[in-house]
Enzyme design. Sequence first.
Site, PDB file in Angstrom:
ATOM      1  CE1 TYR A   1      18.338  82.125  45.515  1.00 38.22           C
ATOM      2  CE2 TYR A   1      16.311  82.446  46.643  1.00 38.22           C
ATOM      3  CZ  TYR A   1      17.535  82.398  46.443  1.00 38.22           C
ATOM      4  OH  TYR A   1      18.504  82.981  47.893  1.00 38.22           O
TER       5      TYR A   1
ATOM      6  CB  SER B   1      19.925  71.042  44.825  1.00 34.92           C
ATOM      7  OG  SER B   1      18.429  70.752  44.629  1.00 34.92           O
TER       8      SER B   1
ATOM      9  CG  HIS C   1      22.927  74.789  37.939  1.00 32.88           C
ATOM     10  ND1 HIS C   1      23.528  74.747  39.334  1.00 32.88           N
ATOM     11  CD2 HIS C   1      21.551  74.177  38.187  1.00 32.88           C
ATOM     12  CE1 HIS C   1      22.690  74.539  40.010  1.00 32.88           C
ATOM     13  NE2 HIS C   1      21.395  74.293  39.368  1.00 32.88           N
TER      14      HIS C   1
HETATM   15  O1  G7M Z   1      17.923  72.316  41.828  1.00 32.71           O
HETATM   16  P1  G7M Z   1      19.203  72.737  41.031  1.00 32.71           P
HETATM   17  O2  G7M Z   1      18.933  73.747  40.114  1.00 32.71           O
HETATM   18  O3  G7M Z   1      20.343  72.742  41.583  1.00 32.71           O
HETATM   19  O4  G7M Z   1      19.434  71.458  40.071  1.00 32.71           O
HETATM   20  C1  G7M Z   1      20.322  70.874  39.659  1.00 32.71           C
HETATM   21  C2  G7M Z   1      20.258  69.832  38.627  1.00 32.71           C
HETATM   22  O5  G7M Z   1      21.493  69.250  38.624  1.00 32.71           O
HETATM   23  C3  G7M Z   1      19.201  68.840  38.657  1.00 32.71           C
HETATM   24  O6  G7M Z   1      18.376  68.860  37.667  1.00 32.71           O
HETATM   25  C4  G7M Z   1      19.750  67.562  38.860  1.00 32.71           C
HETATM   26  O7  G7M Z   1      19.149  66.435  38.538  1.00 32.71           O
HETATM   27  C5  G7M Z   1      21.289  67.892  38.112  1.00 32.71           C
HETATM   28  N1  G7M Z   1      22.175  66.882  38.661  1.00 32.71           N
HETATM   29  C6  G7M Z   1      22.638  66.613  39.912  1.00 32.71           C
HETATM   30  N2  G7M Z   1      23.671  65.678  39.996  1.00 32.71           N
HETATM   31  C7  G7M Z   1      24.330  65.290  41.166  1.00 32.71           C
HETATM   32  C8  G7M Z   1      24.262  65.422  38.581  1.00 32.71           C
HETATM   33  C9  G7M Z   1      25.333  64.861  38.124  1.00 32.71           C
HETATM   34  O8  G7M Z   1      26.030  64.331  38.655  1.00 32.71           O
HETATM   35  N3  G7M Z   1      25.195  65.006  36.541  1.00 32.71           N
HETATM   36  C10 G7M Z   1      24.280  65.647  35.891  1.00 32.71           C
HETATM   37  N4  G7M Z   1      24.523  65.768  34.537  1.00 32.71           N
HETATM   38  N5  G7M Z   1      23.348  66.488  36.306  1.00 32.71           N
HETATM   39  C11 G7M Z   1      22.950  66.482  37.664  1.00 32.71           C
END
Ligand code: G7M
Length: 313
Positions: free
Chosen positions: A246, A249, A254
């Site tokens: 929190y 991004s 998730h």
């Molecule tokens: O900060 P936040 O809790 O939103 O974290 C999002 C997570 O999603 C990060 O650990 C990123 O590395 C991961 N992530 C972001 N993208 C764009 C992707 C993706 O395309 N595939 C996967 N598997 N993880 C992603």
Amino acid sequence: MAETGVDVLPKTGAEAAKQGTLASFKDFVVVEVLNDDPQAKFIALLGRFEGRDDVAVLLLNRKPFNKDSLSSLVGEGLQLQHDFVNDIYSKYVGRPPPEHSTVTVDLIYPATEKHVKKYRQQRRCMVKETPEMYESIVLPYIQSIPPAALQWVYNVLEKKKEVERLIFEDSDPQLGFMLHPDLKWDQQQVDQLYCLAIVHRRDVACLRALDLTHLELLENIRDKGCQAIQDKYGVPATSLRVFVHYPPSYWHFHVHFVHAAFAAPGTAAGKAILLDDVIDNMKNFGGDYWRKRTLTYQLGEADDMWKLLGAAT
Ligand code: G7M
């Protein structure tokens, strides 16, 4: 080779980057070093493909040593160049064999201004977000984010992308989720395990949206996510740090599963909240616990949220 159709080899770096088939960065021009962390052996670059106006963010990480193939490193593989010797102490520069000198390469192309701001080195600021600030400032901000920002999430949920990387799925529309290796993990070393559980339902943006009706979902993610990781990688739940961010991004709920031995970026106070604490606080202090709390966290000063919240903090 035909000039049209899906099998045509891309001619430019930009086309190959869009298809995920880049072989090198030969027509990539670095415009700015956004961030450089020698300790983490990480560099973030802003660049352009020749002839293009749009920009790319390129993240390069030097990989840690792989303990499973040490013999190819300290055997004949490491070419030594003498530096100095003093009594019992000597120093060399070593050139490792190719399998020990790789870097992981993450490319965001075309990158938005938001991506550039995220990776540019910047002052870190602490925010104390009250429930009122969430309602009046953060919620409208979340609603203003273009849906395209979540396209990668929907691609995963709709099995358009990362299908071969799927670790586990519970397909229940309310309680279900998909578990994949996080983008940050190359799956080479289990002590750097980093997986991501993405919920199927699309109406939970973040921690602030949770109430008692979500308890079963949270417990389901924790229990089945840990079990799936144990089954696939042999890492027990007692070796996993399971948490949410929190602010996240991406505003689609998730959960992060990270090896407890790995001090991954984003596991620090002011960003990560353990899933057990999320659940326990709701059980003990009421389902609206995360809605009523003031949440203290850090943002980069270039972050749009800091621009909105800084004045109110
Ligand atoms: O900060 P936040 O809790 O939103 O974290 C999002 C997570 O999603 C990060 O650990 C990123 O590395 C991961 N992530 C972001 N993208 C764009 C992707 C993706 O395309 N595939 C996967 N598997 N993880 C992603």
